[in-house]
Design a protein around this motif. Structure first.
Motif, short mmCIF file in Angstrom:
data_model
loop_
_atom_site.label_atom_id
_atom_site.label_comp_id
_atom_site.label_asym_id
_atom_site.label_seq_id
_atom_site.Cartn_x
_atom_site.Cartn_y
_atom_site.Cartn_z
N HIS A 280 0.84 -1.20 0.00
CA HIS A 280 0.00 0.00 0.00
C HIS A 280 0.87 1.25 0.00
N ARG A 283 2.65 1.77 -3.40
CA ARG A 283 1.69 2.18 -4.45
C ARG A 283 1.24 3.62 -4.26
N ARG A 287 2.17 6.82 -6.65
CA ARG A 287 1.06 7.50 -7.34
C ARG A 287 1.13 9.01 -7.05
N ASP A 292 8.90 5.56 -9.52
CA ASP A 292 9.10 4.47 -8.58
C ASP A 292 10.09 4.91 -7.51
#
Ligand SMILES: [Zn+2]
Length: 403
Positions: A280, A283, A287, A292
């Motif tokens: 989580h 990600r 976002r 990355d």
């Protein structure tokens, strides 16, 4: 007579000659391990055993390979006959420890001083493979590792650190969310294949065992909060690990928090791990930040340039809130955070967690509550410890993993 008094021990309980022989073997091995090289005369003086007994036990230890005679002579300081030195062979046997990692199995061989003599990481069998593919993969990896390190002694015992519910006593493993993966006899099956005792331990419990046993003075009551693909905890109370009725104690990640809307992998809504797991946080951060950030919390901390992104800050706070319930329930001397590579080398997240935990736990701002970060080597150390417990005490390696 007090009828509640314990029954007296049977005075006729026999101690066999083989028990005495084993005790003598243990005594001399322990002396050589603790004091380093000694002569037969040194061993006699230190153990109080007679000269013929020392001679007989040493002969047996030499024949079995536990002890070697490197050919060095020591002359006693106060005069007397020079004697040939005897040395405990730390490499006479090795312990194996296997750690279940994301997509991989990490295996180490450790000698009887606790030094890692070989290490390898291999791909884990596919998720849809039968469970026996895991035991076969472990045997294959051990075989390859031993072939690459022919100098390592024979395997004496093995332990596996696994996620999910683990029955340490019977060596059985269950993965609650996988059909047909209940009560699997992983330990007995591997023991049959390898011909040595095999133990299993939950990976989070292994992290706690490793953390506690690395302390100069191990705390009797402690807990560990673990953040990886899942979020869990392990607790020890008065020196005993809490396994629970079915071996699934520590599912902190599936405690529900109000206000959360994401469906958890357990099928319910609002579990703590939906907002605090490694997946989580990676990600969400990638976002929001774009790109990355890397694999670990330390990478995210570096990527942010010295501050904690809000989503990570919030996760540390929620984790601390959940841990405060645990602290208030068991009153541990130490709370560890870590054990998974995701939290290795993180500083800001750990500080935020520690600060919030001291604020939320009772009594407020308790100075006596130690909160410590531990790295993922502690987990491996815990798995080695479990393997070591399968050996007679005088052969168990030092509890600290040396490199
Ligand atoms: Zn859940």
């Amino acid at each position: 007579m007090d009828e509640n008094a314990p029954a007296p021990t049977a005075v006729s309980e026999r101690i066999s000659t083989s028990d005495i022989r084993e005790a003598n073997v243990a005594a001399l091995c322990t002396l050589l391990r603790e004091n380093g090289d000694m002569t037969r005369a040194d061993l006699g003086r230190a153990s109080g055993l007679t000269r013929p007994t020392v001679m007989a036990v040493v002969k047996r230890l030499l024949a079995q390979g536990w002890v070697t005679e490197p050919g060095e002579i020591r002359v006693p300081a106060g005069g007397g006959r020079p004697g040939s030195l005897l040395r405990f062979r730390a490499g006479a046997r090795v312990l194996g420890a296997v750690r279940f990692r994301a997509g991989a199995l990490e295996t180490v061989l450790v000698d009887l001083t606790g030094t890692v003599v070989a290490r390898s990481v291999a791909a884990r069998p596919a998720e849809d493979a039968p469970w026996t593919a895991l035991t076969e993969a472990v045997v294959r990896q051990l075989t390859e590792l031993r072939a690459a390190h022919p100098e390592a002694g024979p395997l004496a015992a093995l332990a596996l650190g696994l996620p999910g519910s683990v029955d340490r006593v019977h060596g059985r493993w269950s993965r609650p969310r996988r059909d047909g993966w209940q009560d699997l006899p992983v330990g007995p099956r591997l023991s049959e294949l390898l011909g040595v005792p095999v133990g299993v331990v939950n990976i989070v419990a292994a992290a706690l065992i490793g953390s506690v046993t690395r302390e100069p003075v191990p705390p009797a009551s402690a807990c560990l909060v673990y953040v990886g693909a899942g979020v869990g905890c392990a607790t020890a109370v008065r020196g005993k690990l809490v396994d629970g009725a079915t071996g699934s104690a520590g599912e902190l990640g599936h405690c529900r928090l109000p206000g959360l809307t994401t469906v958890c992998r357990c099928g319910r809504v609002g579990c703590l791990e939906t907002v605090t797991s490694a997946g989580h946080l990676r990600r969400q951060y990638s976002r929001l930040a774009g790109g990355d950030p890397g694999a670990t919390l330390a990478d995210i901390e570096r990527h942010t340039g010295g501050g904690l992104p809000e989503v990570v800050d919030e996760a540390a706070d929620r984790l601390a809130l959940a841990a405060s319930w645990l602290v208030n329930t068991i009153n541990p001397a130490v709370v560890y955070l870590g054990g998974n590579p995701f939290t290795d080398a993180s500083t800001l997240f750990v500080d935020r967690f520690a600060g919030a935990l001291r604020e939320y736990a009772y009594p407020p701002d308790a100075d006596g509550l130690a909160v410590r970060a531990v790295n993922s080597e502690a987990t491996l150390s815990g798995v080695v410890h479990v393997a070591g417990e399968l050996l007679p005490p005088f052969l168990r390696p030092a509890l600290r993993l040396a490199h």
